[in-house]
Write an enzyme that holds these catalytic residues in place. Structure first.
Site, PDB file in Angstrom:
ATOM      1  N   LYS A 110       0.613  -1.391  -0.039  1.00  0.00           N
ATOM      2  CA  LYS A 110       0.052   0.245  -0.026  1.00  0.00           C
ATOM      3  C   LYS A 110       1.111   1.201  -0.166  1.00  0.00           C
ATOM      4  O   LYS A 110       0.589   2.785  -0.472  1.00  0.00           O
ATOM      5  CB  LYS A 110      -0.792  -0.481   1.180  1.00  0.00           C
ATOM      6  N   LYS A 194      -4.994 -10.205  -6.760  1.00  0.00           N
ATOM      7  CA  LYS A 194      -6.136 -10.640  -6.178  1.00  0.00           C
ATOM      8  C   LYS A 194      -7.395  -9.839  -6.868  1.00  0.00           C
ATOM      9  O   LYS A 194      -7.503  -8.940  -6.948  1.00  0.00           O
ATOM     10  CB  LYS A 194      -5.949 -10.655  -4.231  1.00  0.00           C
ATOM     11  N   LYS A 197     -11.307  -4.341  -4.282  1.00  0.00           N
ATOM     12  CA  LYS A 197     -11.821  -2.841  -4.484  1.00  0.00           C
ATOM     13  C   LYS A 197     -10.889  -1.488  -4.179  1.00  0.00           C
ATOM     14  O   LYS A 197     -12.003  -0.823  -5.510  1.00  0.00           O
ATOM     15  CB  LYS A 197     -12.884  -2.704  -2.349  1.00  0.00           C
TER      16      LYS A 197
HETATM   17  P1  TYM Z   1     -10.832  -5.925   4.212  1.00  0.00           P
HETATM   18  O1  TYM Z   1     -11.702  -5.330   4.127  1.00  0.00           O
HETATM   19  O2  TYM Z   1     -10.142  -5.698   3.329  1.00  0.00           O
HETATM   20  O3  TYM Z   1     -11.228  -7.578   3.807  1.00  0.00           O
HETATM   21  C1  TYM Z   1     -12.266  -7.999   4.357  1.00  0.00           C
HETATM   22  C2  TYM Z   1     -11.760  -9.989   4.563  1.00  0.00           C
HETATM   23  O4  TYM Z   1     -11.957  -9.895   2.938  1.00  0.00           O
HETATM   24  C3  TYM Z   1     -11.284 -11.168   2.850  1.00  0.00           C
HETATM   25  N1  TYM Z   1     -10.788 -10.823   1.415  1.00  0.00           N
HETATM   26  C4  TYM Z   1     -10.388 -11.411   0.479  1.00  0.00           C
HETATM   27  N2  TYM Z   1     -10.961 -13.420   0.862  1.00  0.00           N
HETATM   28  C5  TYM Z   1     -10.456 -13.803  -0.574  1.00  0.00           C
HETATM   29  N3  TYM Z   1      -9.550 -13.071  -1.696  1.00  0.00           N
HETATM   30  C6  TYM Z   1     -10.025 -12.087  -1.956  1.00  0.00           C
HETATM   31  N4  TYM Z   1      -9.351 -11.418  -2.731  1.00  0.00           N
HETATM   32  C7  TYM Z   1     -10.334 -10.831  -1.030  1.00  0.00           C
HETATM   33  N5  TYM Z   1     -10.075  -9.692  -0.644  1.00  0.00           N
HETATM   34  C8  TYM Z   1     -10.826  -9.726   0.832  1.00  0.00           C
HETATM   35  C9  TYM Z   1     -10.051 -10.385   3.337  1.00  0.00           C
HETATM   36  O5  TYM Z   1      -9.136 -11.039   3.759  1.00  0.00           O
HETATM   37  C10 TYM Z   1     -10.872 -10.277   5.228  1.00  0.00           C
HETATM   38  O6  TYM Z   1     -11.184 -11.472   5.642  1.00  0.00           O
HETATM   39  N6  TYM Z   1      -7.598  -5.098   7.813  1.00  0.00           N
HETATM   40  C11 TYM Z   1      -8.674  -5.942   7.827  1.00  0.00           C
HETATM   41  C12 TYM Z   1     -10.248  -5.607   8.212  1.00  0.00           C
HETATM   42  C13 TYM Z   1      -9.749  -5.833   9.797  1.00  0.00           C
HETATM   43  C14 TYM Z   1      -9.814  -7.503  10.219  1.00  0.00           C
HETATM   44  C15 TYM Z   1      -9.894  -6.757  11.893  1.00  0.00           C
HETATM   45  C16 TYM Z   1     -10.087  -8.471   9.615  1.00  0.00           C
HETATM   46  C17 TYM Z   1      -9.747  -4.910  10.302  1.00  0.00           C
HETATM   47  N7  TYM Z   1      -9.021  -5.147  12.014  1.00  0.00           N
HETATM   48  C18 TYM Z   1     -10.077  -7.933  12.969  1.00  0.00           C
HETATM   49  C19 TYM Z   1     -10.244  -9.749  11.506  1.00  0.00           C
HETATM   50  C20 TYM Z   1      -9.517  -9.238  11.984  1.00  0.00           C
HETATM   51  C21 TYM Z   1      -9.290  -5.621   5.880  1.00  0.00           C
HETATM   52  O7  TYM Z   1      -9.175  -4.720   5.816  1.00  0.00           O
HETATM   53  O8  TYM Z   1     -10.116  -6.432   5.402  1.00  0.00           O
END
Ligand code: TYM
Length: 331
Positions: A110, A194, A197
């Protein structure tokens, strides 16, 4: 067993989120106490539009509920409504090491070449994520593969804190990652990236809000190769786009990759793609119409989120108090 996971409320919920996280959260609701939150504090680490953040939180909450997260079974809340998250995150900043955070691939991706110009929050982001998890003594953190490193860092922070302060406070959590394509759904435009968004091309992802026509169009235009589908899974290696599309089909229908290949072996994408689009529409169309229903009642959504944050605050309080205690800041 206690389950905690979060999602950033920016952008649309896409197929990667659904297969990698949300639909797996839905399945865990009957097995454990679950807390799911909108990570709106995390959203501040990159540029946000203050006039839209509140609406994005509501929209993502509606998307989660439409996808099957039941606020009567699970605790659903916005992260910023539970002050214990940033409070614990600050305490854990004393435990996390610069070297650990420097190794985070998400930070490297990032920040890219612009480390100096990136926010401090983007760098310390995983410490807030550790607080999110440790506050509730989560045992299982259902996430996609891209978050695995952050959950492993959470384990390191938990163990170092417990050792440094000679307490048995934090529970080192396990990342709980789906099998096959669910772990990492790839972009429809490039099978080596991957689905995300932040990809500038909306054609790279399927969003929960996409119409049936748009889903059909995105699948028709998805990148593929000229070969027909093989009869053996190992023959998909080296064909990332084919592997991704077959994997998505398997996830969405509940069949194994082998079963999907048995059905389509020898056929080209001209035959496979319409079947994939149909399977996606069958999964997503009912969720989309429920989303439209939930959107109509923002006051009810706010009420649900408020009630969720009250319950989360209660569960978090003893852990936060014990963390203050452990570092000598008894309140
Ligand atoms: P975020 O908002 O990017 O994504 C949310 C969840 O979706 C999963 N994900 C995917 N899984 C498979 N293939 C993909 N292409 C894909 N894109 C996204 C992510 O792995 C995630 O599970 N940092 C985290 C949010 C967060 C969090 C936490 C998660 C904040 N605190 C505590 C778990 C525990 C994030 O940005 O996810």
């Amino acid at each position: 067993m206690r389950v905690v996971s979060g999602i950033q409320p920016t952008g649309d919920l896409h197929l990667g989120n659904l297969l990698g996280a949300i639909l797996r959260w839905v399945r865990m609701q009957d097995e454990a106490q679950c807390l799911f939150f909108l990570a709106d504090l995390h959203a501040l680490t990159v540029e946000v539009d203050p006039s839209r953040l509140g609406a994005s939180v509501r929209e993502m909450a509606a998307a989660l509920i439409a996808s099957g997260i039941d606020p009567n079974k699970s605790i659903v809340f916005r992260q910023s409504a539970v002050a214990a998250h940033p409070e614990l995150a600050w305490i854990l900043q004393g435990t996390a090491r610069m070297g650990w955070l420097n190794r985070m691939t998400q930070w490297k991706d990032k920040a890219g070449k612009n480390k100096e110009g990136s926010s401090v929050g983007l760098f310390t982001y995983p410490v807030l994520q550790a607080a999110d998890i440790l506050l509730y003594k989560a045992t299982h953190v259902p996430v996609g593969e891209d978050q695995k490193q952050h959950v492993e860092l959470t384990r390191d922070i938990a163990l170092k804190f417990n050792t440094d302060f000679d307490v048995d406070l934090f529970v080192p959590p396990e990342p709980y990652i789906g099998g096959g394509t669910a772990a990492r759904v790839m972009s429809l435009r490039d099978g080596n990236m991957k689905m995300s968004k932040t990809d500038p091309s909306d054609m790279s992802r399927i969003n929960l809000t996409d119409s049936d026509e748009l889903i059909g169009q995105k699948i028709r235009k998805a990148k593929t190769d000229p070969e027909p589908l093989p009869d053996d899974e190992s023959a998909l290696d080296g064909r990332p786009e084919a592997k991704n599309l077959v994997g998505i089909y398997a996830e969405v229908t509940g069949d194994s990759v082998e079963q999907v290949l048995q059905r389509f072996a020898g056929q080209g994408f001209g035959a496979f793609k319409p079947a994939l689009a149909d399977a996606l529409i069958a999964l997503l169309a009912p969720l989309r119409s429920r989303l439209e229903e939930f959107r109509k009642d923002p006051a009810e959504l706010d009420r649900l989120l408020r009630s969720g944050s009250e319950r989360a605050t209660e569960i978090a309080a003893p852990t936060l108090a014990a963390a203050y205690d452990a570092v000598g800041l008894t309140r």
